[in-house]
Design an enzyme around this catalytic site. Sequence first.
Site, PDB file in Angstrom:
ATOM      1  N   GLY A 205       6.277 -23.158  11.758  1.00 15.21           N
ATOM      2  CA  GLY A 205       7.586 -23.717  12.125  1.00 15.21           C
ATOM      3  C   GLY A 205       8.729 -23.261  11.232  1.00 15.21           C
ATOM      4  O   GLY A 205       9.843 -23.026  11.708  1.00 15.21           O
ATOM      5  N   ASN A 206       8.451 -23.109   9.916  1.00  9.33           N
ATOM      6  CA  ASN A 206       9.558 -22.747   9.014  1.00  9.33           C
ATOM      7  C   ASN A 206      10.016 -21.293   9.208  1.00  9.33           C
ATOM      8  O   ASN A 206      11.083 -20.908   8.743  1.00  9.33           O
ATOM      9  CB  ASN A 206       9.200 -23.014   7.544  1.00  9.33           C
ATOM     10  CG  ASN A 206       8.022 -22.191   7.078  1.00  9.33           C
ATOM     11  OD1 ASN A 206       7.171 -21.808   7.882  1.00  9.33           O
ATOM     12  ND2 ASN A 206       7.974 -21.902   5.794  1.00  9.33           N
TER      13      ASN A 206
ATOM     14  N   LYS B 222      -1.046 -32.618  20.611  1.00  8.58           N
ATOM     15  CA  LYS B 222      -0.127 -31.588  20.111  1.00  8.58           C
ATOM     16  C   LYS B 222       1.307 -32.107  20.097  1.00  8.58           C
ATOM     17  O   LYS B 222       1.915 -32.319  21.149  1.00  8.58           O
ATOM     18  CB  LYS B 222      -0.213 -30.365  21.030  1.00  8.58           C
ATOM     19  CG  LYS B 222       0.614 -29.193  20.549  1.00  8.58           C
ATOM     20  CD  LYS B 222      -0.071 -28.558  19.392  1.00  8.58           C
ATOM     21  CE  LYS B 222       0.729 -27.490  18.723  1.00  8.58           C
ATOM     22  NZ  LYS B 222       0.258 -27.239  17.365  1.00  8.58           N
TER      23      LYS B 222
ATOM     24  N   LYS C 265      -1.392 -22.666  18.045  1.00  6.99           N
ATOM     25  CA  LYS C 265      -1.220 -21.235  17.741  1.00  6.99           C
ATOM     26  C   LYS C 265      -2.181 -20.751  16.650  1.00  6.99           C
ATOM     27  O   LYS C 265      -2.486 -19.568  16.593  1.00  6.99           O
ATOM     28  CB  LYS C 265       0.236 -20.934  17.377  1.00  6.99           C
ATOM     29  CG  LYS C 265       0.723 -21.532  16.077  1.00  6.99           C
ATOM     30  CD  LYS C 265       0.929 -20.535  14.998  1.00  6.99           C
ATOM     31  CE  LYS C 265       1.339 -21.099  13.676  1.00  6.99           C
ATOM     32  NZ  LYS C 265       1.207 -22.467  13.296  1.00  6.99           N
TER      33      LYS C 265
ATOM     34  N   LYS D 106      -5.132 -25.119  10.875  1.00  6.42           N
ATOM     35  CA  LYS D 106      -5.051 -23.869  10.097  1.00  6.42           C
ATOM     36  C   LYS D 106      -6.377 -23.615   9.386  1.00  6.42           C
ATOM     37  O   LYS D 106      -6.892 -22.495   9.384  1.00  6.42           O
ATOM     38  CB  LYS D 106      -3.917 -23.953   9.071  1.00  6.42           C
ATOM     39  CG  LYS D 106      -2.566 -24.069   9.724  1.00  6.42           C
ATOM     40  CD  LYS D 106      -1.447 -24.183   8.710  1.00  6.42           C
ATOM     41  CE  LYS D 106      -0.249 -24.850   9.341  1.00  6.42           C
ATOM     42  NZ  LYS D 106       0.074 -24.412  10.708  1.00  6.42           N
TER      43      LYS D 106
HETATM   44  N1  LIG Z   1      -4.352 -30.712   2.623  1.00  6.92           N
HETATM   45  C1  LIG Z   1      -3.157 -30.179   2.776  1.00  6.92           C
HETATM   46  N2  LIG Z   1      -2.750 -29.164   1.989  1.00  6.92           N
HETATM   47  C2  LIG Z   1      -1.527 -28.595   2.143  1.00  6.92           C
HETATM   48  N3  LIG Z   1      -0.634 -29.020   3.073  1.00  6.92           N
HETATM   49  C3  LIG Z   1      -0.977 -30.032   3.899  1.00  6.92           C
HETATM   50  C4  LIG Z   1      -2.247 -30.660   3.786  1.00  6.92           C
HETATM   51  N4  LIG Z   1      -2.325 -31.625   4.734  1.00  6.92           N
HETATM   52  C5  LIG Z   1      -1.173 -31.613   5.387  1.00  6.92           C
HETATM   53  N5  LIG Z   1      -0.339 -30.654   4.905  1.00  6.92           N
HETATM   54  C6  LIG Z   1       0.992 -30.408   5.462  1.00  6.92           C
HETATM   55  O1  LIG Z   1       0.856 -29.432   6.483  1.00  6.92           O
HETATM   56  C7  LIG Z   1       2.101 -28.748   6.609  1.00  6.92           C
HETATM   57  C8  LIG Z   1       1.905 -27.491   7.454  1.00  6.92           C
HETATM   58  O2  LIG Z   1       1.704 -27.893   8.787  1.00  6.92           O
HETATM   59  P1  LIG Z   1       2.825 -27.662   9.909  1.00  6.92           P
HETATM   60  O3  LIG Z   1       4.179 -27.882   9.331  1.00  6.92           O
HETATM   61  O4  LIG Z   1       2.432 -28.472  11.095  1.00  6.92           O
HETATM   62  O5  LIG Z   1       2.540 -26.163  10.230  1.00  6.92           O
HETATM   63  P2  LIG Z   1       3.389 -24.922  10.770  1.00  6.92           P
HETATM   64  O6  LIG Z   1       3.775 -24.139   9.554  1.00  6.92           O
HETATM   65  O7  LIG Z   1       2.388 -24.212  11.628  1.00  6.92           O
HETATM   66  O8  LIG Z   1       4.567 -25.427  11.549  1.00  6.92           O
HETATM   67  C9  LIG Z   1       2.486 -28.512   5.190  1.00  6.92           C
HETATM   68  O9  LIG Z   1       3.859 -28.290   5.033  1.00  6.92           O
HETATM   69  C10 LIG Z   1       2.032 -29.829   4.507  1.00  6.92           C
HETATM   70  O10 LIG Z   1       3.113 -30.743   4.449  1.00  6.92           O
HETATM   71  N1  LIG Z   2       1.781 -23.906  19.777  1.00  5.06           N
HETATM   72  C1  LIG Z   2       1.851 -24.318  18.484  1.00  5.06           C
HETATM   73  O1  LIG Z   2       0.844 -24.441  17.796  1.00  5.06           O
HETATM   74  O2  LIG Z   2       3.125 -24.615  18.027  1.00  5.06           O
HETATM   75  P1  LIG Z   2       3.525 -25.192  16.604  1.00  5.06           P
HETATM   76  O3  LIG Z   2       2.912 -24.300  15.572  1.00  5.06           O
HETATM   77  O4  LIG Z   2       5.019 -25.181  16.571  1.00  5.06           O
HETATM   78  O5  LIG Z   2       2.960 -26.590  16.521  1.00  5.06           O
END
Ligand SMILES: Nc1ncnc2c1ncn2[C@@H]1O[C@H](COP(=O)(O)OP(=O)(O)O)[C@@H](O)[C@H]1O
Ligand SMILES: NC(=O)OP(=O)(O)O
Length: 312
Positions: free
Chosen positions: A10-11, A127, A212, A274
């Site tokens: 997302g970032n 999701k 994803k 992940k």
């Molecule tokens: N055990 C963990 N170790 C590190 N980060 C974690 C953990 N559990 C949850 N997180 C959170 O997961 C986030 C990443 O997930 P998310 O923001 O949904 O992913 P994406 O980068 O795919 O958008 C991290 O920023 C952190 O806040």
């Molecule tokens: N499709 C999907 O996993 O989207 P995000 O990473 O934004 O949750």
Amino acid sequence: MTRVVVALGGNALGNNLSEQMIAVKTTAKSIVDLIEAGYEVILSHGNGPQAGMIQLAMDELTAKDPGKYPHVPLSVCVAMSQTYIGYDLQNALREELLSRGIEKPIATVATQVIVDQDDPAFQKPTKPIGRFMSQAEAEALAKEKNIQVIEDAGRGYRQVVASPKPQEIVEVATIKTLVDAGQTVIACGGGGIPVIKEAGNHLKGAAAVIDKDYCSALLADIVDADLLVILTAVEKVAIHFGTPDQKELSDVTVAEMRQYVKEGHFAPGSMLPKVEAGIQFAASKPGRRTLITLLEKAKDGLAGNTGTVVHH
Ligand SMILES: Nc1ncnc2c1ncn2[C@@H]1O[C@H](COP(=O)(O)OP(=O)(O)O)[C@@H](O)[C@H]1O
Ligand SMILES: NC(=O)OP(=O)(O)O
């Protein structure tokens, strides 16, 4: 040449139109750093905020005048998000490559991904998509639009939709051909457009958003990548995350990571997919590894200086 599938979180994209335009520029710098360092990069990305935004906009139109603006299925919203994000990424990468004197074609592949219509995920939405809301706003929207909402990993409330597991990538031959021809490919965006196999070779769009990270593990497998790189908002995966006992992980075997999953160290809506995708890829063939790190640290991580690496 080391072949890497990079899954952008997302970032890397931001939460709305203007944030995305800015975010992709920084993302392109990190990705072109890898290309310049000699890695063969295949990109995938998330789409939660974008798919939710598109669906909300379409639903608003339908609510105004269903005759003029018929309902737009979620699978079509995912397809729109894939192309829209691909368009922004393609442009940012093109500009960054040219600014460094690198001529390299980039292609976004509209990617369909087959899911099982009996996947239990269709009965239990997990999701999160769209924007973050307060509890009160989310509950009001859920009532008004007959949708489900959940609290998303301590970050606020969001709409939640079904997320079946990816089974098969339909455009696999196209992706492989482009990659083998030296093009930078963006594929499986938003986990891919979810489709169900029907009689007569028909692929029917499914009301879902595929994760994803799981789809990127599948993509990395079919292109026979050496590495799956999952770029997110933390430099390292941690156990006892968010507690005084938090411990960041650097080098972890598949067996150790499986044990941490069993112990419940990873949040289901965020870090768990992940880690599970990372395990799946690293366990699939000897020599394969998964790196999970910050977008800005991708090059450092690949050089072995940071991030969490999962290996056999
Ligand atoms: N055990 C963990 N170790 C590190 N980060 C974690 C953990 N559990 C949850 N997180 C959170 O997961 C986030 C990443 O997930 P998310 O923001 O949904 O992913 P994406 O980068 O795919 O958008 C991290 O920023 C952190 O806040
Ligand atoms: N499709 C999907 O996993 O989207 P995000 O990473 O934004 O949750």
